[in-house]
Design a protein around this motif. Structure first.
Motif, PDB file in Angstrom:
ATOM      1  N   TYR A  37       0.719  -1.257   0.139  1.00  0.00           N
ATOM      2  CA  TYR A  37       0.176  -0.006  -0.032  1.00  0.00           C
ATOM      3  C   TYR A  37       1.025   1.310   0.031  1.00  0.00           C
ATOM      4  N   GLN A  38       1.882   1.337   0.915  1.00  0.00           N
ATOM      5  CA  GLN A  38       2.651   2.348   0.798  1.00  0.00           C
ATOM      6  C   GLN A  38       3.366   2.630  -0.485  1.00  0.00           C
ATOM      7  N   PHE A  39       3.795   1.699  -1.078  1.00  0.00           N
ATOM      8  CA  PHE A  39       4.388   1.842  -2.304  1.00  0.00           C
ATOM      9  C   PHE A  39       3.363   2.449  -3.394  1.00  0.00           C
ATOM     10  N   THR A  47       3.953   6.069  -5.248  1.00  0.00           N
ATOM     11  CA  THR A  47       4.684   5.948  -6.681  1.00  0.00           C
ATOM     12  C   THR A  47       3.350   6.467  -7.582  1.00  0.00           C
ATOM     13  N   PRO A  48       3.738   7.370  -8.364  1.00  0.00           N
ATOM     14  CA  PRO A  48       2.661   8.097  -9.220  1.00  0.00           C
ATOM     15  C   PRO A  48       2.492   7.158 -10.626  1.00  0.00           C
ATOM     16  N   GLY A  49       1.289   7.159 -11.188  1.00  0.00           N
ATOM     17  CA  GLY A  49       1.183   6.862 -12.309  1.00  0.00           C
ATOM     18  C   GLY A  49       1.610   7.672 -13.618  1.00  0.00           C
ATOM     19  N   GLU A  50       2.466   7.323 -14.298  1.00  0.00           N
ATOM     20  CA  GLU A  50       3.128   8.165 -15.292  1.00  0.00           C
ATOM     21  C   GLU A  50       3.994   7.340 -16.488  1.00  0.00           C
ATOM     22  N   CYS A  58      -4.411   2.413  -7.413  1.00  0.00           N
ATOM     23  CA  CYS A  58      -4.773   2.358  -5.999  1.00  0.00           C
ATOM     24  C   CYS A  58      -3.813   3.341  -5.250  1.00  0.00           C
ATOM     25  N   ARG A  59      -3.517   4.296  -5.975  1.00  0.00           N
ATOM     26  CA  ARG A  59      -2.744   5.640  -5.474  1.00  0.00           C
ATOM     27  C   ARG A  59      -3.887   6.426  -4.448  1.00  0.00           C
ATOM     28  N   TRP A  60      -4.930   6.454  -4.641  1.00  0.00           N
ATOM     29  CA  TRP A  60      -5.763   7.424  -4.090  1.00  0.00           C
ATOM     30  C   TRP A  60      -6.695   6.857  -3.214  1.00  0.00           C
ATOM     31  N   LEU A  61      -6.585   5.287  -3.116  1.00  0.00           N
ATOM     32  CA  LEU A  61      -7.360   4.570  -1.989  1.00  0.00           C
ATOM     33  C   LEU A  61      -6.983   4.683  -0.622  1.00  0.00           C
ATOM     34  N   ASP A  94      -9.897   0.367   2.091  1.00  0.00           N
ATOM     35  CA  ASP A  94     -10.366   0.035   0.468  1.00  0.00           C
ATOM     36  C   ASP A  94      -9.334  -0.558  -0.108  1.00  0.00           C
ATOM     37  N   PHE A  95      -8.170  -0.338  -0.006  1.00  0.00           N
ATOM     38  CA  PHE A  95      -7.017  -1.252  -0.736  1.00  0.00           C
ATOM     39  C   PHE A  95      -7.045  -2.724  -0.100  1.00  0.00           C
TER      40      PHE A  95
END
Length: 185
Positions: free
Chosen positions: A16-18, A22-25, A32-35, A39-40
């Motif tokens: 989850y921390q990763f 880590t951005p989507g780019e 999962c970045r904004w969960l 929720d994750f």
């Protein structure tokens, strides 16, 4: 020691921390970045684990295993290995998507991680798959170097992306400097 480990419940807090850091780019999708953490754990993690088994796939998706790249006890990257290709993947992003945590970029983790991911592909992909399909943005020279260092060759390109292939069953000699040959702008 550097190794790949599939997504799992045991390491959920570090996974989850990763995702949060880590951005989507550059074509890498991080859903999962904004969960929230609950929720994750309660929704995303079971869904992702099911997807690796071909369970609960959204139409147009294929089975995909998420492998975290670990350096000893720390996650430094993520490699998404698709077990097969559909037409969209065959002409687009291909078998593998990956990201290296921003704090660990520029240290060779992408190259070494892709080498490990290739071994997973040889295990997971059906024997009739003789080449691994990859792509990267023309603006992402680091990713291009990673692929070339793992034996990729330029298959074709368009205005925005390079599309590369890596033989799975009989690897080419690995390129030791990038770019190998000439790449169009």
């Amino acid at each position: 020691m550097l190794y790949l480990k599939p997504l799992n419940y045991e390491d959920r807090a570090l996974e989850y921390q990763f995702f949060q850091e880590t951005p989507g780019e550059n074509g890498f999708e991080n859903h999962c970045r904004w969960l929230t953490y609950p929720d994750f754990v309660e929704a995303a993690l079971p869904k992702l684990l099911g997807n690796a088994q071909g369970i609960g796939l959204v139409v147009g998706r294929v089975p995909e295993t998420l492998f975290f790249l670990w350096e000893d006890s720390q996650i430094v990257g993520l490699f998404k290995v698709r077990h097969q290709l559909n037409q969209a993947l065959r002409t687009g992003s291909g078998h593998i998507g990956y990201a290296i945590h921003p704090a660990f970029r520029g240290r060779g983790y992408g190259t070494r991680g892709l080498t490990l991911a290739l071994e997973e592909c040889r295990r997971l992909l059906p024997p009739e798959e003789t080449e691994l399909y990859l792509s990267c943005s023309k603006a992402n020279s680091a990713s291009l170097r990673v692929m070339l260092k793992n034996g990729a060759y330029l298959h074709h390109y368009d205005r925005r992306n390079y599309y590369l292939r890596i033989p799975l069953r009989e690897p080419l000699n690995k390129c030791t400097s990038a770019p190998c040959g000439k790449f169009p702008p």
